[in-house]
Motif scaffolding. Structure first.
Motif, PDB file in Angstrom:
ATOM      1  N   PHE A   1       0.802  -1.209   0.000  1.00 31.36           N
ATOM      2  CA  PHE A   1       0.000   0.000   0.000  1.00 31.36           C
ATOM      3  C   PHE A   1       0.842   1.270   0.000  1.00 31.36           C
ATOM      4  CE2 PHE A   1      -2.623   3.252   2.169  1.00 31.36           C
ATOM      5  CZ  PHE A   1      -3.558   3.378   1.172  1.00 31.36           C
TER       6      PHE A   1
ATOM      7  N   ASP B   1       0.149   2.736  -4.576  1.00 28.91           N
ATOM      8  CA  ASP B   1      -1.227   2.875  -4.112  1.00 28.91           C
ATOM      9  C   ASP B   1      -1.433   4.153  -3.315  1.00 28.91           C
ATOM     10  OD1 ASP B   1      -1.635   0.556  -5.353  1.00 28.91           O
ATOM     11  OD2 ASP B   1      -2.110  -0.636  -3.582  1.00 28.91           O
ATOM     12  N   GLU B   2      -0.415   4.516  -2.581  1.00 30.28           N
ATOM     13  CA  GLU B   2      -0.535   5.720  -1.763  1.00 30.28           C
ATOM     14  C   GLU B   2      -0.778   6.933  -2.668  1.00 30.28           C
ATOM     15  OE1 GLU B   2       1.433   5.683   1.808  1.00 30.28           O
ATOM     16  OE2 GLU B   2       1.525   7.855   2.060  1.00 30.28           O
TER      17      GLU B   2
ATOM     18  N   VAL C   1      -4.317   6.742  -4.074  1.00 32.94           N
ATOM     19  CA  VAL C   1      -5.295   7.114  -3.047  1.00 32.94           C
ATOM     20  C   VAL C   1      -5.342   8.637  -2.885  1.00 32.94           C
ATOM     21  CG1 VAL C   1      -5.571   7.151  -0.534  1.00 32.94           C
ATOM     22  CG2 VAL C   1      -5.418   4.978  -1.732  1.00 32.94           C
ATOM     23  N   LYS C   2      -4.170   9.248  -2.884  1.00 32.96           N
ATOM     24  CA  LYS C   2      -4.138  10.709  -2.728  1.00 32.96           C
ATOM     25  C   LYS C   2      -4.839  11.398  -3.896  1.00 32.96           C
ATOM     26  CE  LYS C   2       0.178  11.000  -0.191  1.00 32.96           C
ATOM     27  NZ  LYS C   2       1.566  11.377  -0.400  1.00 32.96           N
TER      28      LYS C   2
ATOM     29  N   ARG D   1      -7.283  10.244  -5.614  1.00 30.05           N
ATOM     30  CA  ARG D   1      -8.719  10.081  -5.420  1.00 30.05           C
ATOM     31  C   ARG D   1      -9.252  11.000  -4.316  1.00 30.05           C
ATOM     32  NH1 ARG D   1     -11.301   5.693  -7.443  1.00 30.05           N
ATOM     33  NH2 ARG D   1     -10.089   4.466  -8.928  1.00 30.05           N
ATOM     34  N   LEU D   2      -8.496  11.122  -3.247  1.00 28.52           N
ATOM     35  CA  LEU D   2      -8.926  12.021  -2.175  1.00 28.52           C
ATOM     36  C   LEU D   2      -8.963  13.468  -2.664  1.00 28.52           C
ATOM     37  CD1 LEU D   2      -7.016  10.477   0.877  1.00 28.52           C
ATOM     38  CD2 LEU D   2      -9.496  10.499   0.533  1.00 28.52           C
ATOM     39  N   ARG D   3      -8.015  13.780  -3.541  1.00 28.95           N
ATOM     40  CA  ARG D   3      -7.966  15.130  -4.137  1.00 28.95           C
ATOM     41  C   ARG D   3      -9.179  15.350  -5.033  1.00 28.95           C
ATOM     42  NH1 ARG D   3      -2.711  14.481  -5.896  1.00 28.95           N
ATOM     43  NH2 ARG D   3      -1.851  14.693  -3.805  1.00 28.95           N
TER      44      ARG D   3
ATOM     45  N   VAL E   1      -4.749  12.316   5.362  1.00 33.78           N
ATOM     46  CA  VAL E   1      -3.340  12.497   5.011  1.00 33.78           C
ATOM     47  C   VAL E   1      -2.756  13.586   5.900  1.00 33.78           C
ATOM     48  CG1 VAL E   1      -1.727  13.208   3.184  1.00 33.78           C
ATOM     49  CG2 VAL E   1      -3.729  11.817   2.602  1.00 33.78           C
TER      50      VAL E   1
ATOM     51  N   VAL F   1      -0.231   9.109   4.220  1.00 33.37           N
ATOM     52  CA  VAL F   1      -1.530   8.562   4.580  1.00 33.37           C
ATOM     53  C   VAL F   1      -1.478   8.077   6.029  1.00 33.37           C
ATOM     54  CG1 VAL F   1      -3.220   6.750   4.078  1.00 33.37           C
ATOM     55  CG2 VAL F   1      -2.064   7.935   2.199  1.00 33.37           C
TER      56      VAL F   1
ATOM     57  N   ARG G   1      -2.279   6.047   9.335  1.00 34.60           N
ATOM     58  CA  ARG G   1      -2.680   4.663   9.603  1.00 34.60           C
ATOM     59  C   ARG G   1      -3.256   4.524  11.007  1.00 34.60           C
ATOM     60  NH1 ARG G   1       0.282   1.242   6.116  1.00 34.60           N
ATOM     61  NH2 ARG G   1       1.673   2.480   4.832  1.00 34.60           N
TER      62      ARG G   1
ATOM     63  N   ILE H   1      -7.683   5.512   5.479  1.00 32.62           N
ATOM     64  CA  ILE H   1      -7.754   4.920   4.147  1.00 32.62           C
ATOM     65  C   ILE H   1      -6.626   3.884   4.024  1.00 32.62           C
ATOM     66  CG2 ILE H   1      -7.620   5.374   1.661  1.00 32.62           C
ATOM     67  CD1 ILE H   1     -10.042   6.698   2.978  1.00 32.62           C
TER      68      ILE H   1
ATOM     69  N   ASN I   1      -9.287   1.005  -2.778  1.00 30.97           N
ATOM     70  CA  ASN I   1      -8.852   1.275  -1.404  1.00 30.97           C
ATOM     71  C   ASN I   1      -9.855   2.076  -0.581  1.00 30.97           C
ATOM     72  OD1 ASN I   1      -6.282   0.001  -0.830  1.00 30.97           O
ATOM     73  ND2 ASN I   1      -5.476   1.254  -2.505  1.00 30.97           N
TER      74      ASN I   1
ATOM     75  N   VAL J   1     -11.768   4.464  -1.667  1.00 31.02           N
ATOM     76  CA  VAL J   1     -12.051   5.808  -2.195  1.00 31.02           C
ATOM     77  C   VAL J   1     -12.572   5.689  -3.627  1.00 31.02           C
ATOM     78  CG1 VAL J   1     -11.263   8.205  -2.241  1.00 31.02           C
ATOM     79  CG2 VAL J   1     -10.009   6.538  -0.884  1.00 31.02           C
TER      80      VAL J   1
ATOM     81  N   VAL K   1     -14.610   6.690  -6.799  1.00 30.24           N
ATOM     82  CA  VAL K   1     -15.019   8.016  -7.256  1.00 30.24           C
ATOM     83  C   VAL K   1     -16.084   7.912  -8.352  1.00 30.24           C
ATOM     84  CG1 VAL K   1     -14.235  10.135  -8.414  1.00 30.24           C
ATOM     85  CG2 VAL K   1     -12.820   9.092  -6.630  1.00 30.24           C
TER      86      VAL K   1
ATOM     87  N   THR L   1     -12.065  20.690  -7.808  1.00 29.48           N
ATOM     88  CA  THR L   1     -10.940  19.767  -7.635  1.00 29.48           C
ATOM     89  C   THR L   1     -10.468  19.381  -9.042  1.00 29.48           C
ATOM     90  OG1 THR L   1     -12.058  17.604  -7.790  1.00 29.48           O
ATOM     91  CG2 THR L   1     -12.242  18.785  -5.694  1.00 29.48           C
ATOM     92  N   PRO L   2      -9.323  18.685  -9.143  1.00 29.13           N
ATOM     93  CA  PRO L   2      -8.859  18.271 -10.488  1.00 29.13           C
ATOM     94  C   PRO L   2      -9.900  17.420 -11.220  1.00 29.13           C
ATOM     95  CG  PRO L   2      -7.141  17.892  -8.840  1.00 29.13           C
ATOM     96  CD  PRO L   2      -8.378  18.306  -8.091  1.00 29.13           C
TER      97      PRO L   2
END
Ligand SMILES: [Zn+2]
Lengths: 75, 254
Positions: free
Chosen positions: A56, A60-61, A64-65, A67-69, B66, B71, B73, B102, B116, B118, B120, B212-213
């Motif tokens: 992860f 993947d990190e 994930v970022k 997607r969070l963005r 984040v 990220v 944990r 996440i 994971n 998230v 979209v 957002t983007p």
């Protein structure tokens, strides 16, 4: 270490006796072979877990970022 | 006890559509509904963390998914969650997908989330919902733990980018169907959201950027969260009370 060579480790006598009882009538023909089997199992499940964690942390990190963005959770 | 968390669920959509949401309707008829007006910021990571640790954001210190580019944990958050405490006392407990981190957090459950946790795009969100429901059904029918906690991020994810569009109600209906499949397994049920949702321009607390983007943000988190309980004695007034409700039920006055 080359294949087929062995070393000795010490375990408490009581534990060895327990194992002797446990392997009676099973396919394990010695305490050593049983202990080897158990240790291999424990180690491989630990390695499996560590692999998952690592998997992860890199690509993947970043995914994930991203997607969070997209959702606005991070800048 | 079955706890079903629904990230971002709001009465503003459930109430006017109860004729289409039969399982929400059934639960409300059999139990009690109320609104939780959050005393903390309507922000998923910290609210879910409070809900299952019994601690305020000041106490648990967890704010974002984040932190400093990394990220966050479970191990970074120095609290005991209700599942840690109950398991210690010999209570059988399973947890599926609490999204304070996440990927969403599991306890005594092996499960991987779509993207994971998230998702979209609509297809991803639907797949995630279905996968979680299947896993939850399996746990409830086969493992039968005393306490099962499951959280869906479905509604939150869809509302960020699609608030005001018909697809939002579609997702509520899918979530309602999932609810029906789970609530038949337990008499004692808590259904709770971490925050509500509303039109971006009407949000009393601004938590999300306008753009957002990926595109325009259509809705924002609202401090009024949803609560429905069935056969639960404890008075839940804030998210933290879910922790105390479980603790009291399984550990008495300890
Ligand atoms: Zn959200």
């Amino acid at each position: 270490m080359s294949k087929g060579s062995y070393t000795t480790v010490s375990i408490p006598v009581q534990l060895a006796e327990k194992i002797e009882k446990r392997i009676e009538g099973t396919g394990f023909n010695s305490v050593s072979s049983y202990v080897t089997y158990v240790l291999r199992q424990v180690l491989s499940s630990l390695e499996e877990k560590e692999k998952k964690k690592e998997a992860f942390s890199k690509e993947d990190e970043e995914k994930v970022k991203k997607r969070l963005r997209a959702l606005g959770y991070i800048d | 006890m079955l706890v079903i968390g629904i990230d971002g669920a709001t009465w503003d959509i459930i109430e006017p559509n109860l004729d289409k949401l039969e399982n929400f309707r059934k639960l409300i008829q059999e139990g009690k509904k109320s609104t939780i007006n959050l005393s903390q910021k309507p922000w998923s990571p910290s609210v879910w963390c409070s809900m299952f640790s019994g601690k305020s954001p000041e106490e648990h210190g967890h704010r974002d998914f984040v932190r400093n580019g990394e990220v966050v944990r479970r191990e970074d958050i120095k609290v005991d969650f209700i599942w840690d405490i109950l398991q210690e006392k010999g209570v059988s407990v399973r947890v599926l997908g609490v999204p304070f981190v996440i990927p969403p957090y599991n306890f005594n459950v092996d499960f991987e989330f779509v993207a994971n946790g998230v998702p979209v795009e609509i297809g991803e969100i639907e797949k995630d919902l279905e996968n979680i429901t299947e896993k939850a059904e399996e746990i409830l029918s086969k493992e039968k733990p005393e306490v099962f906690i499951v959280v869906y991020t479905t509604l939150d994810r869809v509302c960020h980018l699609h608030w005001g569009e018909p697809v939002v109600l579609d997702m509520y209906r899918k979530l309602d169907e999932a609810l029906g499949r789970l609530i038949k397994h337990d008499k004692e049920v808590i259904v709770i959201s971490d925050h509500g949702f509303c039109d971006y321009d009407k949000a009393p607390v601004r938590t999300l950027p306008r753009k957002t983007p990926r595109g325009e943000i259509k809705g924002d988190h609202h401090p009024d969260a949803v609560l429905i309980t069935r056969n639960v004695q404890y008075q839940i007034k804030q998210p933290e009370d879910v922790f105390f409700a479980l603790k009291e039920k399984y550990m008495g006055g300890e």
